[in-house]
Structures are given as structure tokens and as C-alpha cells.
Enzyme design. Structure first.
Site, mmCIF file in Angstrom:
data_model
loop_
_atom_site.group_PDB
_atom_site.id
_atom_site.type_symbol
_atom_site.label_atom_id
_atom_site.label_comp_id
_atom_site.label_asym_id
_atom_site.label_seq_id
_atom_site.Cartn_x
_atom_site.Cartn_y
_atom_site.Cartn_z
ATOM 1 N N TYR A 1 0.790 -1.234 0.426
ATOM 2 C CA TYR A 1 -0.155 -0.228 -0.379
ATOM 3 C C TYR A 1 0.971 1.658 0.237
ATOM 4 O O TYR A 1 0.485 2.175 -0.320
ATOM 5 C CB TYR A 1 -0.954 -0.011 1.251
ATOM 6 C CG TYR A 1 -2.319 -0.828 0.774
ATOM 7 C CD1 TYR A 1 -1.954 -2.133 0.966
ATOM 8 C CD2 TYR A 1 -3.416 -0.597 1.138
ATOM 9 C CE1 TYR A 1 -3.488 -3.304 0.304
ATOM 10 C CE2 TYR A 1 -4.379 -0.319 0.761
ATOM 11 C CZ TYR A 1 -4.354 -2.283 0.497
ATOM 12 O OH TYR A 1 -5.661 -3.133 0.651
ATOM 13 N N LYS B 1 2.935 -15.157 4.406
ATOM 14 C CA LYS B 1 3.455 -16.407 2.883
ATOM 15 C C LYS B 1 5.136 -16.910 3.135
ATOM 16 O O LYS B 1 6.468 -16.557 2.237
ATOM 17 C CB LYS B 1 3.219 -15.566 1.798
ATOM 18 C CG LYS B 1 3.504 -16.441 0.043
ATOM 19 C CD LYS B 1 2.579 -17.659 0.512
ATOM 20 C CE LYS B 1 2.043 -18.432 -0.872
ATOM 21 N NZ LYS B 1 1.241 -19.824 -0.882
ATOM 22 N N ASP C 1 -2.907 -18.523 2.129
ATOM 23 C CA ASP C 1 -4.190 -18.666 1.545
ATOM 24 C C ASP C 1 -4.403 -20.280 2.495
ATOM 25 O O ASP C 1 -6.165 -20.871 1.981
ATOM 26 C CB ASP C 1 -2.922 -19.691 -0.406
ATOM 27 C CG ASP C 1 -1.974 -20.598 0.694
ATOM 28 O OD1 ASP C 1 -0.707 -20.599 1.207
ATOM 29 O OD2 ASP C 1 -1.169 -21.039 -0.810
ATOM 30 N N ASP D 1 -6.557 -7.271 4.563
ATOM 31 C CA ASP D 1 -7.286 -6.256 3.184
ATOM 32 C C ASP D 1 -8.340 -7.902 2.758
ATOM 33 O O ASP D 1 -9.377 -7.855 3.144
ATOM 34 C CB ASP D 1 -6.893 -5.714 2.358
ATOM 35 C CG ASP D 1 -7.661 -5.512 1.178
ATOM 36 O OD1 ASP D 1 -9.052 -4.919 1.533
ATOM 37 O OD2 ASP D 1 -7.276 -5.889 -0.324
ATOM 38 N N ASP E 1 -12.103 -9.606 4.263
ATOM 39 C CA ASP E 1 -13.385 -9.321 3.472
ATOM 40 C C ASP E 1 -14.025 -11.407 3.434
ATOM 41 O O ASP E 1 -15.150 -11.403 4.087
ATOM 42 C CB ASP E 1 -13.312 -9.100 1.670
ATOM 43 C CG ASP E 1 -13.703 -7.895 1.580
ATOM 44 O OD1 ASP E 1 -13.229 -7.133 2.304
ATOM 45 O OD2 ASP E 1 -13.653 -7.375 0.366
HETATM 46 C C1 IPM Z 1 -11.133 -1.313 3.378
HETATM 47 C C2 IPM Z 1 -11.091 -0.929 2.113
HETATM 48 C C3 IPM Z 1 -10.029 -0.236 1.509
HETATM 49 C C4 IPM Z 1 -8.248 -0.547 1.506
HETATM 50 C C5 IPM Z 1 -9.704 0.234 0.161
HETATM 51 C C6 IPM Z 1 -10.700 1.128 -0.340
HETATM 52 C C7 IPM Z 1 -8.555 1.152 -0.300
HETATM 53 O O1 IPM Z 1 -10.827 -2.116 0.656
HETATM 54 O O2 IPM Z 1 -10.131 -0.959 4.300
HETATM 55 O O3 IPM Z 1 -10.383 -3.043 3.374
HETATM 56 O O4 IPM Z 1 -8.215 -1.233 0.575
HETATM 57 O O5 IPM Z 1 -8.039 -0.580 2.520
HETATM 58 MN MN MN Z 2 -10.677 -4.182 1.909
#
Ligand code: IPM
Ligand code: MN
Length: 373
Positions: free
Chosen positions: A157, A209, A243, A267, A271
Site C-alpha cells: 500500500y 507467506k 492461502d 485486506d 473480507d
Molecule cells: C478496506 C478497503 C480499502 C483497503 C480500500 C477502499 C482502499 O478495501 O478498508 O479494506 O484496501 O484498505
Molecule cells: Mn478491503
């Protein structure tokens, strides 16, 4: 702001007479799309918690986001960063606008705040609340309850790298993963501390990893084991390749207590964490600088297609408010908000976590939670 000077300033902190009631100064960036709608509900719940617990706060609304960018070309100016540093906490609704190219607002506002305010921890609880549907078969709230500590200022990032010979057959692009010892070590240390105080289990997974990304993986591995050996012998250390962790979050989420990982892996796996615990309608996170100002947000985006319809789920924002209160030291208020969220879910009135399928409107869900605070 009360200025303590003269003799009072020389007394040790604990001996000082507190000058008047403590007021939490909170900056609110409602942002784009459905951000303002969910923020309004979180603020409603904050108001109820403050009334119940008797704490006071002061809100400053800031209009950073897509509309302001389109109007002025400004994302998050340096002067705003200076201003943000003076708050006790920041609440962020959502950033993202359909008329703005991808990357501009994300990098210009969200990532800029995370980096410049040195919010080096992204704390993401993965907690399935009662009556919330999970796509995982035979798993319930007892099996899905862990926390991911995502490093929030390094990895891929940082923007290191570049593109050369763009648009030709020779195009070369690099996006360099950067891990520093200091960055890994402070994330690891934060995770160990959290693991120690979270529950009796005291188990911390490093997710990396190390079999391929041996450079950065090595730094994480050494930081994890050195700091663990030296300072946290009471915490059980586990390791998973990213993974495999992605697979196990789905197959055996009960294996996890606290997870620490670098930025991009964090990140992605958070999710997965969000979807197994009810999705973006309820998942929240905190961008934390333990020595500075922290920012709490629903994990989901600005959901432009639902904007203005009053159908977006405000529970993620309310959940973020619960985290913000805890961070401000209002643990009773924070517990009250989480309790109200759970009671609202247990009432069975909210039919789904998905926008448009809750069987209630955004404001009605906010009213319900606020009434239970
Ligand atoms: C998150 C989002 C952000 C990230 C994006 C919107 C830049 O996906 O907060 O997880 O990648 O960190
Ligand atoms: Mn995200």
C-alpha cells in the site's frame, strides 16, 4: 479545551483535579453515497448511549469525500490532517463516488488518513452475532469469534514502484511490498497485547507467506517469534500461510482467536471474515494509532446504487460506533451499544443483513437499536 497550567500542570496526572466534565471531541466524516445515512444512525445510537451513561461529546462534521473533490479538486488537504490530529476520535461513514476515477478518493482520503495519522493497526473483529445468517454450514456464534490485526501502513500500500514504457509492449510495472522491522514489530506487539487481554485462550496466529515471500515473510517471522519469546511466553503462537488461512476461515473459523498479518493479506482475509460473520451490512473496523488519533468505519463502501433510498443497513456503522466508544475509554457505553445491537438482532425484526432486504428501513433499524441502548 481547558488549559491546565501553573501548579496543576506540575502535579502527577492522577493527582490532578479534573477541570470540568470530560468531553470527547469526535470528528465525523460522513462521506459519500450511503455514508451519511448510516452515519446518522450511528450518531443516534451515540446520543442514546451518552444519555444512558452520562458522558458528553462534541461533534465536528467534515465534508471530505467525492462531492467536495468534484467541487474543489481537494481530497484531504494537509491542513485537515493537522486539524484531525486534535480530535479524540474520528468516525468515517464511507468514501467512494461513481463519478470519480478509482484510486483518487481511496488514496487521497482513506489511505492518506491511515498513513499520515500513522494509524498502523487495522483492527477487524470477525464476530457472528446471534440471528445473523452466515454462509457457513453448521457454524454459529460459538465458532465465529476472532479478531484480525491488519498492519495498516506498509506492504503493497505504500505506493513504491512505478510504471515504465506505459502503453508499449515493453510496459513494466512494479508495486513493491515494503515491510520494515519497526512496522512488523509494532503490529505484532499490538496483537500480542490484544491476545493477552482478550480471553483465556491466548492464541495468536501469524498469517504470511513465508514459503515464497521469504524476504518480508522472514521479517514478520522473526518479529513474531522474537517478541513472543521475549515478552509473551504466555501466548500460544501459531502460523498459517495466507492461502491456507483463507481456506480455514471458511472451513474451521473456530481455530482462530487473534490473527496478525500484513496489509494486503489482511485486506483480503478480512473480507472473508466479513462475509462469514454476516457481510458488509454489519462488519466494522478501526484504524488505530495507539499513541494518536484513531478512525472507526463500517468496512463496506458507499453503495451508490442504494443511496438515498433508506434501505442500507446501518448496523455496520453502529458496530463501528461501539468500537469507537471502547477506544475512547467509554467501555460501559460501548458494551451498551453492542448489547443493544444484539437485542435488536434477537428481536427477529431485522430479516436480513443485506441492503433492501432488512424488512425495515435504515432509520427504523437505527431507532430500534437506539431504543434498546
Ligand atoms: C478496506 C478497503 C480499502 C483497503 C480500500 C477502499 C482502499 O478495501 O478498508 O479494506 O484496501 O484498505
Ligand atoms: Mn478491503
Amino acid at each position: 479545551m481547558t488549559c491546565v497550567s501553573g501548579i496543576l500542570a506540575r502535579l502527577p496526572l492522577r493527582g490532578r483535579i479534573r477541570p470540568g466534565p470530560l468531553v470527547h471531541r469526535i470528528a465525523v466524516i460522513a462521506g459519500d453515497g450511503t455514508g451519511p445515512e448510516v452515519t446518522a444512525e450511528a450518531l443516534k445510537v451515540l446520543e442514546a448511549a451518552a444519555a444512558a451513561e452520562g458522558f458528553t461529546y462534541d461533534l465536528t462534521e467534515l465534508d471530505f469525500g467525492g462531492e467536495r473533490y468534484l467541487r474543489t479538486g481537494e481530497t484531504l488537504p494537509d491542513s485537515a490532517l493537522e486539524d484531525l490530529r486534535s480530535f479524540d476520535g474520528i468516525f468515517l461513514g464511507a468514501i467512494g463516488h461513481p463519478d470519480v476515477a478509482p484510486g483518487i478518493l481511496e488514496k487521497g482520503i482513506l489511505l492518506k488518513a491511515r498513513f499520515e495519522l500513522d494509524q498502523y493497526i487495522n483492527l477487524r473483529p470477525v464476530k457472528l452475532y446471534p440471528n445473523v445468517e452466515t454462509p457457513l454450514k453448521d457454524k454459529g456464534p460459538d465458532e465465529i469469534d476472532f479478531v484480525v490485526v491488519r498492519e495498516n501502513t506498509e506492504g503493497m500500500y505504500t505506493g513504491m514502484g512505478g510504471v515504465q514504457y506505459e502503453g508499449t509492449d515493453h510496459e513494466v510495472s512494479t508495486q513493491i511490498h515494503c515491510t520494515t522491522w519497526r512496522g512488523a514489530a509494532r503490529a505484532v506487539r499490538y496483537a500480542f497485547e490484544l491476545t493477552r487481554r482478550r480471553n483465556e485462550r491466548k492464541q495468536l496466529h501469524l498469517v504470511a507467506k513465508t514459503n515464497v515471500l521469504t524476504n518480508v515473510g522472514g521479517t514478520w517471522w522473526r518479529a513474531f517469534n522474537e517478541i513472543g519469546d521475549n515478552d509473551y511466553p504466555d501466548v500460544t503462537r501459531e502460523y498459517a500461510h495466507v492461502d491456507a488461512a483463507a481456506m480455514w476461515f471458511v472451513k474451521n473459523p473456530e481455530w482462530f482467536d487473534v490473527v496478525v498479518t500484513e496489509n494486503l493479506f489482511g485486506d483480503i482475509i478480512t473480507d472473508i471474515g466479513a462475509i462469514i460473520s454476516g457481510g458488509l451490512g454489519i462488519a466494522a473496523g478501526g484504524n488505530i494509532n495507539p499513541e494518536g488519533v484513531s478512525m472507526f468505519e463500517p468496512i463496506g463502501g458507499s453503495a451508490p446504487k442504494y443511496t438515498g433510498q433508506g434501505v442500507i443497513n446501518p448496523l455496520a456503522a453502529i458496530n463501528a460506533m461501539h468500537m469507537l466508544l471502547d477506544h475512547l475509554g467509554e467501555s460501559a457505553g460501548s458494551a451498551r451499544v453492542e448489547g443493544a445491537l444484539v437485542s435488536a438482532l434477537q428481536s427477529g425484526k431485522i430479516k436480513s443483513m443485506s441492503a433492501g432486504r432488512m424488512g425495515m428501513g435504515t432509520a427504523e433499524v437505527g431507532d430500534l437499536v437506539a431504543s434498546l441502548v
